[in-house]
Design an enzyme around this catalytic site. Structure first.
Site, PDB file in Angstrom:
ATOM      1  N   GLU A 165       0.843  -1.198   0.000  1.00 63.21           N
ATOM      2  CA  GLU A 165       0.000   0.000   0.000  1.00 63.21           C
ATOM      3  C   GLU A 165       0.875   1.244   0.000  1.00 63.21           C
ATOM      4  O   GLU A 165       1.668   1.456   0.929  1.00 63.21           O
ATOM      5  CB  GLU A 165      -0.915   0.010   1.228  1.00 63.21           C
ATOM      6  N   SER A 175       6.178 -27.818  29.968  1.00 62.08           N
ATOM      7  CA  SER A 175       7.177 -26.904  29.408  1.00 62.08           C
ATOM      8  C   SER A 175       7.774 -26.084  30.539  1.00 62.08           C
ATOM      9  O   SER A 175       7.100 -25.787  31.534  1.00 62.08           O
ATOM     10  CB  SER A 175       6.545 -25.980  28.361  1.00 62.08           C
ATOM     11  N   MET A 216       0.957 -20.666  20.880  1.00 61.43           N
ATOM     12  CA  MET A 216      -0.234 -21.459  20.614  1.00 61.43           C
ATOM     13  C   MET A 216       0.040 -22.944  20.770  1.00 61.43           C
ATOM     14  O   MET A 216      -0.753 -23.675  21.384  1.00 61.43           O
ATOM     15  CB  MET A 216      -0.762 -21.153  19.206  1.00 61.43           C
ATOM     16  N   LYS A 242      -8.082 -15.536  16.303  1.00 61.41           N
ATOM     17  CA  LYS A 242      -8.328 -15.119  14.913  1.00 61.41           C
ATOM     18  C   LYS A 242      -9.781 -14.722  14.664  1.00 61.41           C
ATOM     19  O   LYS A 242     -10.286 -14.870  13.557  1.00 61.41           O
ATOM     20  CB  LYS A 242      -7.893 -16.224  13.931  1.00 61.41           C
ATOM     21  N   ASP A 257       2.076 -14.389  12.643  1.00 61.79           N
ATOM     22  CA  ASP A 257       0.915 -14.959  11.970  1.00 61.79           C
ATOM     23  C   ASP A 257       0.014 -13.818  11.510  1.00 61.79           C
ATOM     24  O   ASP A 257      -0.614 -13.149  12.338  1.00 61.79           O
ATOM     25  CB  ASP A 257       0.171 -15.880  12.938  1.00 61.79           C
ATOM     26  N   HIS A 303      -2.989  10.110  -1.418  1.00 62.72           N
ATOM     27  CA  HIS A 303      -3.079   8.815  -2.091  1.00 62.72           C
ATOM     28  C   HIS A 303      -3.018   8.956  -3.600  1.00 62.72           C
ATOM     29  O   HIS A 303      -2.421   8.122  -4.287  1.00 62.72           O
ATOM     30  CB  HIS A 303      -4.367   8.101  -1.665  1.00 62.72           C
TER      31      HIS A 303
END
Length: 1208
Positions: free
Chosen positions: A856, A923, A954, A988, A1064, A1162
């Protein structure tokens, strides 16, 4: 002896390269001599196969059965009474291998010739000796059988008992028969290929296997004392090699000195073997194998090391002479020889004299060993004073080059030392040598300390050269005593390890094969197809003639082999046949020699060493060292100082020459003015124009040459398309599917090795037919880039457009090993994005560049404007309010009662502790922060929140959640885990729970922008900014029912940073939740701005951060990988940078909206003509434009100028 070796050494030290090449040529000739000796040695003779024994068969009731020789003899004596005896003989005709004929061999013509025209030794014709089926001799022909034509044809002849030897003897005595242009040569049997006829690789493998097998057979029968003595010798030999390496290291060389000494010893040994053959000294491979360690210990390496020690300790090794010039390396070697040469010759003479005593001792085996050792010592002496001195000369030159190159790169020791009047100052070598003891030694690292403690200090003997010259090495005397003791023991028969007589006696006591183990030669197999068919034809012939059953007893003799060679037609160029054949033989022999595995490697190794050595010497000469008195190196590059006219050379000879070094890193110093030299007046007879070489300025010449060169821009790189002229599909031969499948299924293993033998089109064929799954190409091929290329072709050819295979999607020069199994599947390339840098931006007192991968336009420029405004107010201050990744599984219970009990148990202190212990056991980074439960009917939603270190987390929290649910299942066995993620996380997706509770890193950032900066940089006012922000980001978002969207374009900045840093990109949904607040401060003069982002989900390890470009961006920010001391700090710092960059983007965009510049910016920066796509069809013709278009109207007074990159 010294009178002979001193002149030889004088020649070698001043011609080292020629000497080395000559010695290597002689060594190659010696290798050929040794090769010939090995290939014709009786020790490596191939064992001949045993001759076959005759076979005997009886025909009874239509079947052939094997019988003994006694049965056949009885049948011969009692012929008649329905029993007959006969002999069968097969002649096997084979084409000669050298004939290279593809035609089949037909034995009909030669069979007719043999049975009709070849008489026996007694003069009888074959018809009078052959066997006739039945009893009617006048109407029946002799029984013969001829096989079908082919590369090998078999002729079977029948004989009356006792007549075969008469006719076969005549055939063998004839030897050669020519019939119809084919020459037939009779052999006694199949001759096995000798070692001399074997090809290079075959005979080497056979010789090594024969040596190992025979040595193993003797070792199994050897005495324990003999094996112990030989083993001790090999241990001493390796100790000798280790001592050579340690001594060379003490002299300052880790590799080259020991390699030169070892190569000289090997070459002397290779030259010793042909010399021993010339002197008729017997050489037995087994004896040489046993004597090799004692031979190495006898020759030793102490004398070359003594010479090297004397050379390295020479006072003028690195120090110039009084006149400033370096002493030639040849003179250094000769002076060292004068110092220690007599001692070295004395040791050689004493050792050879002691060995000569062993030669005359008449002890079996000892005299041969002593003779070989004496010749080896003599040859080693010659090599030491020739080849080794040449190698030392090269080493001295190389060491000087290294020394001067080190000083040239040094700032302190490379300043040009020339005074104003032209007198020379002492060179850098002498200064460095004089200050070597005064300079403090640099501390050594751990690797150097361990190396010095294990292998000794490198160059330790060079640090105390007077002591090194005075002390004599006692190993020479000790070795002399050992040789004398060894001879005494042998002469007194205390130990006879190396004596062949002992070996023979041991062999006689323990032969390799006993009498019971001797296997008799085999008989002819009458069941073989070739013999069975002949016997069947014989039975049919007898039955057809007699009409009644009859018994036959047949003797089958071993076959006679006949080699058939088609004769070549006469050539018309008979006169040139001799010359052409000689040239052909020479080229064939040279090709075979070059094809030898050892000779070819020698040639390659010598060429590589020659190229490397010459390149190193040329670099040294260019750097200002070597035999040319170390010329100067100028800072602008390598330039040799030129001599102007002849008389300048004469003047140089009358004054001391200066050793000059140019400073490569020293400050620029004006060069001294050249001393004016008066030009001599030309003689009256001179016709030449006056020379101007003395006025030539090399720098001016270089400058003029550069100005005359045309300025060339690099050629544009065209994209790879099917229309590119240079893009041509290679025409490779594609094998059939059956052949490809055979290679795939039956080729070498692993399967990747077999697939390497197939080209891309053949692998594509296998994939299209289902033999290879397209998703498993990387695993099957083992070549990631090739797998990507083949998958592109498969997808392209199966698609509708068929354009992917030649598309502009890049594929090459990418590390796919980091992608496979971690980031992507079915890879067909990679998608490059423009990467820009905004800022830098001051975050918590430190400046950070803001990396943004975006397509952009104006986004990076807008963020940069925001960074400029924020920096003007002192930067951004951030706080971390929460850090915890979440996972919310959905669990079903039989009733709401049990679900409520589970909820209460989890929220209880005991239950929470049990869940926490199980959760954190998976862990060392997972630390449970809190658990939030919610009921929806019989379904319980549990939201686990935990810290995940520097990972986004995750996978870590999913694994820990499974463990916690397992423990929960022990308490409530009836529960059913519906799914690990029940959308209560929430991941998400936009969710109020993330906005309220937080997920990932919760960051709040604050900054104060001075009012004058708002006006000068942002082109607006504080009041306008606050008004637009309230009405747009707060009221407007509330009217839209937004959840976490109280911002202008936080997702724009955050996603660009996510793409650049390997995050991500799908998590921008919740990560871009942001509330932007603006309010006036300082009595309304300045702007106070804050951004609150409760769920920034980032990490610096795992996921896309393992890719090299993304790792480089993280490294630029200083947050790559895990934090070494405080786990999680790198990921938290990245979240702070993201929130600060979002603030910069928010500030710039809201300012553009307040000033009305958004659309104009723009249009100016995001709709350029270059980026506008071409229309799909031509424009409709229209009226021509006027020559003078109207000018745009000037802006109104007081209007704000739109923001642009140039203005920024």
């Amino acid at each position: 002896m010294r009178a002979l070796l001193r002149p030889l050494s004088t020649h070698t030290v001043f011609s080292p390269i020629e000497t080395i090449v000559t010695v290597f040529v002689l060594t190659t000739l010696a290798y050929f001599h040794i090769l010939s000796g090995i290939k014709h040695s009786s020790f490596f003779e191939t064992p001949q196969p045993p001759a076959l024994r005759p076979a005997y068969a009886r025909l009874t009731d239509g079947e052939w059965v094997a019988v003994t020789q006694h049965d056949w003899t009885e049948a011969w004596k009692h012929t008649g009474d329905h029993i007959e005896a006969l002999e069968l003989q097969q002649l096997v005709f084979t084409l000669d291998e050298k004939a290279h004929s593809a035609a089949s061999l037909d034995a009909s013509a030669v069979a007719q010739h043999l049975v009709s025209e070849l008489p026996s030794l007694t003069g009888k014709a074959y018809p009078s000796l052959c066997h006739y089926p039945g009893l009617n001799l006048s109407s029946v022909a002799c029984f013969t059988s001829v096989s079908e034509p082919g590369p090998s044809t078999v002729l079977t002849l029948s004989f009356k008992p006792g007549s075969r030897d008469d006719w076969i003897g005549a055939l063998k005595s004839a030897g050669t028969i020519v019939v119809d242009g084919v020459k037939y040569e009779v052999d006694a049997g199949k001759r096995q290929e000798s070692i001399g006829e074997m090809k290079s690789s075959k005979w080497v493998a056979y010789a090594l296997s024969a040596l190992v097998l025979r040595f193993w057979e003797l070792a199994k029968k050897a005495d324990s004392l003999d094996i112990l003595v030989v083993l001790t010798g090999y241990i001493l030999m390796h100790v000798t090699f280790l001592r050579l390496f340690l001594s060379s290291r003490a002299l300052g060389s880790n590799f080259w000195l020991s390699t030169g000494i070892f190569s000289s010893a090997i070459i002397s040994f290779m030259l010793t073997l042909p010399l021993c053959r010339t002197l008729d000294i017997p050489l037995d491979p087994i004896a040489l194998t046993e004597a090799l360690p004692f031979l190495v210990c006898t020759v030793g390496f102490d004398k070359p090391l003594r010479l090297a020690r004397a050379v390295m300790a020479h006072p003028h090794m690195f120090k110039p002479q009084d006149d400033g010039r370096m002493k030639p390396a040849g003179d250094v070697i000769l002076e060292a020889l004068d110092r220690v040469g007599n001692v070295i010759l004395r040791d050689y003479a004493l050792e050879i004299a002691v060995l000569l005593v062993g030669v005359n001792s008449r002890v079996g085996g000892l005299k041969e060993f002593c003779a070989v050792a004496a010749v080896a010592l003599a040859m080693d002496c010659v090599m030491t004073f020739t080849l080794y001195t040449a190698v030392l000369t090269v080493m001295v030159e190389v060491r000087r080059i290294k020394k001067v190159r080190e000083m040239t790169r040094s700032r302190s020791s490379s300043i040009t030392a020339v005074t104003a009047n032209g007198t020379a100052v002492r060179g850098a070598l002498s200064r460095s040598s004089s200050k070597a003891n005064l300079a403090p030694s640099e501390p050594k690292n751990l690797r150097e300390r361990v190396s010095d403690s294990v292998l000794g200090v490198k160059g330790s003997l060079l640090k105390d050269s007077p002591r090194m010259q005075e002390v004599e090495n006692p190993m020479a005397r000790l070795k002399l005593l050992l040789i004398a003791s060894f001879l005494t023991l042998h002469i007194l028969n205390f130990c006879t390890t190396l004596t062949p007589a002992t070996t023979n006696a041991r062999h006689q006591r323990h032969p390799l094969r006993s009498a019971q183990e001797v296997v008799p030669p085999p008989r002819i197999d009458i069941t073989s197809p070739a013999i069975a068919s002949v016997l069947a034809n014989l039975a049919v012939s007898e039955q057809a003639q007699t009409g009644e059953p009859i018994e036959l007893v047949v003797k089958f003799s071993p076959p006679v082999y006949v080699r058939a060679t088609p004769t070549a037609p006469a050539t018309t160029h008979a006169t040139n046949a001799g010359t052409g054949e000689a040239i052909e033989n020479f080229m064939s022999s040279w090709s075979s020699l070059v094809g030898d595995p050892v000779v070819s490697k020698w040639i390659v190794a010598l060429l590589a060493v020659s190229v490397a050595l010459n390149g190193f010497l040329l670099k040294g000469i260019a750097a200002g060292s070597g035999l040319a008195a170390m010329r100067a190196v100028r800072t602008q590059g390598v330039r040799f100082r030129s001599r102007s006219v002849k008389h300048s050379d004469d003047q140089e000879d009358h004054r001391p020459a200066a050793v000059m070094f140019a400073a490569s890193a020293a400050p620029a110093v004006a060069p001294p003015e050249p001393v004016p030299v008066r030009e001599p007046e030309p003689a009256p007879v001179a016709q030449h124009p006056p020379t101007t070489l003395n006025r030539l300025n090399l720098e001016t010449l270089d400058k003029k040459l550069q100005e005359r060169l045309p300025i060339r821009s690099p050629a544009p790189v065209e994209p790879r398309t099917p229309e590119t002229p240079n893009h041509e599909v290679s025409q490779t031969e594609v094998r059939s599917l059956a052949e490809c499948v055979d290679v795939f299924e039956n080729g070498p293993r692993p399967v990747s090795v077999a697939l390497k033998t197939l080209n891309d089109e053949e692998v594509i064929l296998l994939a299209q037919t289902g033999k290879i799954a397209p998703y498993a190409l990387e695993k099957m091929l083992g070549d990631f880039e090739r797998a990507v290329r083949i998958r592109r072709a498969l997808i392209s050819r199966a698609s509708r457009t068929k354009s992917l295979e030649t598309s502009l999607i890049p594929m090459k020069d990418y590390d796919y090993s980091r992608v496979m199994g971690a980031c992507c599947e079915n890879v067909i390339g990679y998608m490059p994005l423009p990467l820009g840098i905004a800022g830098p931006l001051k975050v918590d007192g430190l400046m950070y560049p803001i990396p943004m991968a975006t397509a952009e336009g104006t986004l990076v420029a807008s963020a940069s404007r925001g960074c400029k405004a924020l920096n003007a107010g002192g930067g951004v201050t951030t706080v971390l309010t929460y850090d915890g990744m979440t996972r919310g599984p959905a669990i079903d219970f039989p009733s709401i009662v049990r679900a409520a009990e589970a909820k209460a148990w989890i929220e209880s202190e005991e239950g929470y502790q049990i869940i926490k212990d199980a959760f954190e056991s998976t862990s060392r980074f997972a630390r449970l922060q809190r658990v939030k439960c919610a009921l929806a009917g019989r379904t319980l939603f549990v939201r686990f929140a935990t810290r995940t270190g520097d990972a986004m987390g995750m996978n870590m929290i999913s694994k820990a959640t499974e463990k916690a649910l397992e423990v929960l299942g022990n308490e409530f066995p009836e529960m059913v885990v519906l799914c690990l993620s029940g959308n209560y996380c929430t991941d998400k997706k936009a969710a109020a729970i993330n906005w309220i509770e937080g997920r990932g890193k919760s960051i709040v950032a604050e900054a104060v922008i001075p009012g004058k900066v708002v006006k000068s940089v942002l082109k607006t006012t504080v009041e306008s900014l606050c008004n637009v922000n309230t009405k747009k980001n707060l009221i407007g978002s509330a009217m839209a029912g937004s959840v976490g969207g109280f911002n202008a374009h936080a997702a724009n900045i955050l996603t660009a940073i996510f793409l650049a840093t390997g995050q991500d990109p799908a998590q921008n949904v919740e990560s871009s939740n942001c509330m932007t607040l603006m309010e006036p401060t300082n009595n309304g003069e300045d702007l106070l701005m804050t951004v609150s982002m409760p769920c920034i989900e980032v990490g610096t390890i795992g996921g896309g951060t393992i890719l090299a470009p993304q790792q480089a961006v993280l490294e630029m920010l200083g947050v790559q990988g895990a934090h070494p001391t405080n786990p999680g700090q790198n990921a938290q710092q990245l979240a702070r940078i993201v929130a600060s960059a979002v603030m910069a983007g928010e500030l710039s965009l809201i300012s553009a909206l307040a000033a009305g510049h958004l659309v104009r910016a723009h249009l100016a920066h995001n709709r350029s003509q270059l980026n506008t796509p071409m229309p799909s069809r031509p424009h409709t013709p229209g009226p021509e434009e006027t020559a003078n278009p109207p000018l745009p109207s000037p802006p109104a007074p007081g209007s704000a100028t739109p923001y642009s990159v140039e203005a920024k």
